[in-house]
Design a protein around this motif. Sequence first.
Motif, PDB file in Angstrom:
ATOM      1  N   THR A   1       1.301   2.818  11.273  1.00  0.00           N
ATOM      2  CA  THR A   1       0.317   2.266  10.329  1.00  0.00           C
ATOM      3  C   THR A   1      -0.241   3.362   9.426  1.00  0.00           C
ATOM      4  OG1 THR A   1      -1.576   2.672  11.790  1.00  0.00           O
ATOM      5  CG2 THR A   1      -0.446   0.559  12.048  1.00  0.00           C
ATOM      6  N   THR A   2      -0.745   2.956   8.249  1.00  0.00           N
ATOM      7  CA  THR A   2      -1.341   3.943   7.325  1.00  0.00           C
ATOM      8  C   THR A   2      -2.603   4.534   7.935  1.00  0.00           C
ATOM      9  OG1 THR A   2      -2.421   2.106   6.212  1.00  0.00           O
ATOM     10  CG2 THR A   2      -0.483   2.995   5.146  1.00  0.00           C
ATOM     11  N   LEU A   3      -3.327   3.706   8.740  1.00  0.00           N
ATOM     12  CA  LEU A   3      -4.553   4.203   9.383  1.00  0.00           C
ATOM     13  C   LEU A   3      -4.237   5.400  10.283  1.00  0.00           C
ATOM     14  CD1 LEU A   3      -7.648   3.704  10.073  1.00  0.00           C
ATOM     15  CD2 LEU A   3      -6.797   2.514  12.069  1.00  0.00           C
TER      16      LEU A   3
ATOM     17  N   ASP B   1       2.789   7.312   2.373  1.00  0.00           N
ATOM     18  CA  ASP B   1       2.665   5.972   2.959  1.00  0.00           C
ATOM     19  C   ASP B   1       2.479   4.953   1.833  1.00  0.00           C
ATOM     20  OD1 ASP B   1      -0.010   6.145   2.133  1.00  0.00           O
ATOM     21  OD2 ASP B   1      -0.724   6.776   4.101  1.00  0.00           O
TER      22      ASP B   1
ATOM     23  N   THR C   1       4.388   6.814   6.990  1.00  0.00           N
ATOM     24  CA  THR C   1       4.728   5.568   7.693  1.00  0.00           C
ATOM     25  C   THR C   1       6.206   5.248   7.463  1.00  0.00           C
ATOM     26  OG1 THR C   1       4.024   4.397   5.713  1.00  0.00           O
ATOM     27  CG2 THR C   1       2.383   4.656   7.458  1.00  0.00           C
TER      28      THR C   1
ATOM     29  N   PRO D   1      -0.520  -8.395   9.450  1.00  0.00           N
ATOM     30  CA  PRO D   1      -0.617  -6.970   9.787  1.00  0.00           C
ATOM     31  C   PRO D   1      -1.275  -6.119   8.687  1.00  0.00           C
ATOM     32  CG  PRO D   1       1.520  -7.813  10.424  1.00  0.00           C
ATOM     33  CD  PRO D   1       0.827  -8.918   9.704  1.00  0.00           C
TER      34      PRO D   1
ATOM     35  N   GLU E   1      -4.744  -4.078   9.197  1.00  0.00           N
ATOM     36  CA  GLU E   1      -4.807  -2.628   8.976  1.00  0.00           C
ATOM     37  C   GLU E   1      -5.985  -2.274   8.058  1.00  0.00           C
ATOM     38  OE1 GLU E   1      -1.598   0.369   7.321  1.00  0.00           O
ATOM     39  OE2 GLU E   1      -0.747  -1.020   8.775  1.00  0.00           O
ATOM     40  N   LYS E   2      -6.171  -3.118   7.037  1.00  0.00           N
ATOM     41  CA  LYS E   2      -7.269  -2.896   6.084  1.00  0.00           C
ATOM     42  C   LYS E   2      -8.626  -3.024   6.795  1.00  0.00           C
ATOM     43  CE  LYS E   2      -9.140  -2.346   2.003  1.00  0.00           C
ATOM     44  NZ  LYS E   2      -9.348  -0.946   1.644  1.00  0.00           N
TER      45      LYS E   2
ATOM     46  N   GLU F   1      -9.244  -0.014   8.912  1.00  0.00           N
ATOM     47  CA  GLU F   1      -9.572   1.120   8.030  1.00  0.00           C
ATOM     48  C   GLU F   1     -11.029   1.041   7.568  1.00  0.00           C
ATOM     49  OE1 GLU F   1      -7.962   2.826   3.843  1.00  0.00           O
ATOM     50  OE2 GLU F   1      -6.481   1.882   5.132  1.00  0.00           O
TER      51      GLU F   1
ATOM     52  N   ILE G   1      -5.659   2.211  19.009  1.00  0.00           N
ATOM     53  CA  ILE G   1      -6.521   2.677  17.915  1.00  0.00           C
ATOM     54  C   ILE G   1      -7.530   3.687  18.438  1.00  0.00           C
ATOM     55  CG2 ILE G   1      -6.373   0.932  16.097  1.00  0.00           C
ATOM     56  CD1 ILE G   1      -8.576  -0.591  17.409  1.00  0.00           C
TER      57      ILE G   1
END
Length: 995
Positions: A543-545, A569, A595, A730, A734-735, A738, A758
């Motif tokens: 994930t970008t996070l 990413d 990613t 998803p 993820e947003k 974040e 996480i």
Amino acid sequence: MKNIYEFLKKLKDEKSLKKCELLIVNDDAQAQVASHIVSFLGFKPFVLADFRANFKDDLLSFSDEIQDITKSLQDFYGYKKEDKILISPIRTVSFPLPKKDCFDSFTINFADKLDLNSFKQKLYSWGYYFVDIVTSAGEVSIRGDIFDIAPLGSDFGYRVSLFDDEVESIRKFDIEDQKSQKEELDSFTIIPAFLALSEDSFEELSEKIELSSSDAFVKDIHSLGFWYLDNLAHYLPQNMNSFITQEALGELDEAYIFEEKRLNKDKFLTIPQIYSSKEYKEISPSNVKEFISFHKEKKITLITTSEARIKALDIPLDDKAIKYHFSDEIINLLGTNEVIISLNKEVKKRKKKRVKLVVDELVLNDFVVHEKHGIGIYKGIEPVSIMGAKRDFVVIHYQGEDRLLIPVENIDTIDRYVADGESYAIVDKLGRGSFAKLKEKVKDRLFEIANDIIKLAAARELVNGIKIFIDDNLIKKFQKSSGFAYTKDQTRSINEIFSDLSSGKVMDRLLSGDVGFGKTEVAMNALLAVVNSGYQAIFVCPTTLLATQHYHSISKRFSEFGIEVFKLDGKTSPKEKTSIKKGLESGDIKLVIGTHSLLDIKTNNLALVIIDEEHKFGVKQKEKLKGLREDVHIFSMSATPIPRTLNLALSKLKGMSSLLTPPSERLGVRTYVKEYSEALIKEIILREKRRGGQLFYVHNNIASIEAKKKDLLQIVPNIKVDVIHSQIKPADAEKIIENFENKEFDILLATSIVESGIHLPNANSIIIDGADRFGIADLHQLRGRVGRSNKEGFCYYVVEDKSKITPEAIKRLVALESNSYLGSGTALAHQDLEIRGGGNIIGAEQSGHIKQIGYGLYLKMLEETLATLSGETKTKEQNIDIKLAISAYISEDYISEDRIRLELYRRLSRAINKEELYNIEEEMEDRFGKLDIPTKQFLDLILIKILAIQKEINQISSYETNITFVNSQGLKESIKSRSRDDDDIINTTLEYLRK
């Protein structure tokens, strides 16, 4: 340190140190420092734990601190000399503490007469827990004429055998494996597990607690006793000659909550203060010999535990200018007239031993999987009489009221059904054969998976790997820059990786370890070695996070080593993307974190690919990464444990490393069990908000989660809440995560989807709604979401109505609250997580198969398949049907607790040779005394099973005096027993099998 040393030394020089009875410090860390100084100056320190509770808190969550305080005060009052000093953090001593007459002890000697009833009553009044198995201090288990007890402060237990009412033997036993030492002791001493209360005082205190208005889930002396005792007194300053450090008073200003029972702040201000030192400063010399040479004119003291440490520094032991002080203290000070240097390393706080025996926690109505008949419901163990002989059978219910009876010697054919936490098992129908077909289907798929794994491993084995040079000095410098000491597991894993990287073979290694256990630190060592050797490395995250988290932490650590880190990413701008891809292709860029965007890159001299949370990538994606270059080193990381057996199967094909020890700075998570009320939820939320933190709220029902959000906004109107669950896309999920990390809202309301993967250090409180509906492993895993930074975490298991949940669920929850399960719930939680971890390592795409047959059986089949394809000769599992007319079972007279009998049945059914069987027999005699006849005959039955399997015999039965054996080819042979007596049938059968 310097101010405490200067002050106490001055008192000692003035011969008035004895006037200091109580030294008040800031916290645990300062108390430890003070104890070293007090000991160095020739006095006896007694340290109280830092007790940070609030009045009327449920103290089960503070059980470690309460036990430490009780033990320290017991030792303090038991020490008869005057040269003693009590050291206490300010929060502890702000409460009234037990008086001297609350402490007592008694000794049990060999050949003493012991009245068991009054002994039990005394232990009960002294706060001992009565349990099946003693697994931690403050517990006792009485089984007929044997009792086990673990007094406070003890790492082991004492096992006492009685002959009638006389003490026949006393031995120590290991609480990890329950085995006692051979050597007998003359005596041992028992101190209270709570306080030395008389029977009347105990009853009086219990009544007060019961009538209290506390919201503690279970009201007893362990949860509330400390608040309702009459026999308490404030230790200062009227009762003890006290001194206080300036830092401790600072703690008052910052965090002191004035409330009932606590001492008034003014009282502390009247105590003589220890001000900061003018004469001393703290030092940490890197070269001790050289440092000493600069200060030859001063009085020099070297503290060490061994002469070897002095020799290692090349300092002569007969140097008259140096005073050697042999002890384990750590004091490093430079004064105007003296130097004190300690060669000792800090000793980490010992972890509590964890019981290794996983007591079988099969509970009535649990789902189980039988390897032939499929998923059923466990209905307990029933004794059944057949031809006048009594045997125990495991009862499993299937569809349509069908019952399956399994002889307990074959209990190894069933496993608890474990899936993914959200799956509900579907019970199979007996005799339909559909489960056998399903297993075949899964087996075919497993052959494909295992084949791919093995082909790939074999192909990579033939390729020469890139040899990486390991610069030891650079690595040491990097490790020192972390600012913390690596755990043993981290050091071992790093050495294993370096060994792979420099071997000339292609590395394929998997590192497993919980979030926050330091996997990234291990990975950074590998990245540094590779980039320093002139090669490129990429770090791939799901994930970008996660990519952003790693990018920030790695960039920060690598900046002082002149290594530039790039990020690629979904959020990288098209212009940056083009630039980074060009840089990778030309070789100008050495390290990129990103990613899935990294799947489509071309590189110049790539040597290492690190894959984080590797189970979240599909097989094709992983193959694409490996295909970036045929000789690239692969290092994968996973936050779930690997089952031991799968570890063995996979380790033939890839390197395996694991991190099992948390970093030393990680604090435990305070755990509370509560009944739901709006006032409680409001207080939890506001308490976390007051310290600038955020919360998780776990509500495991998607249908009612939005209604729960409205409830929360009504309870605390000015908070911000967002929702996350498995039906959210998803990218959106993820947003949300974040935004939560960026502190854009206060509460993340979620299903158990937040259970793993996480790392949000600012979220340090978690509320788990309907906690009684979760398994112990899920509760254990969810609790692990908080307390990941150096901030203390708080976990609240909330139930709707205490009166409506089962005694087992209450026991489980309260066990988690006090952090030490009465039995072995935590060990079981780890066992469950291990099984799930196996599912994760195989890949998420297998979840359909796993749901159908359960993780346990799925992994067993995968291990067998891997072994077969690797060319390993694995003995085929053989089931044997034994129908001997003998009474053979572990009797309730011998072991009364069902769960312990079940655990022994399981272990005995899995014994594959005589040695294993005899070890268990020896352990049983040690723990429970001499075997009675039915139990002894059950062990003989297991021996018959083991010998029959070795001779490939499938069936043994008896009728009257005839005993019939049927082998794997279907050939029958009958023999005659001397009589129909049990012992004759057993002996005749064993004689035949031993031929």
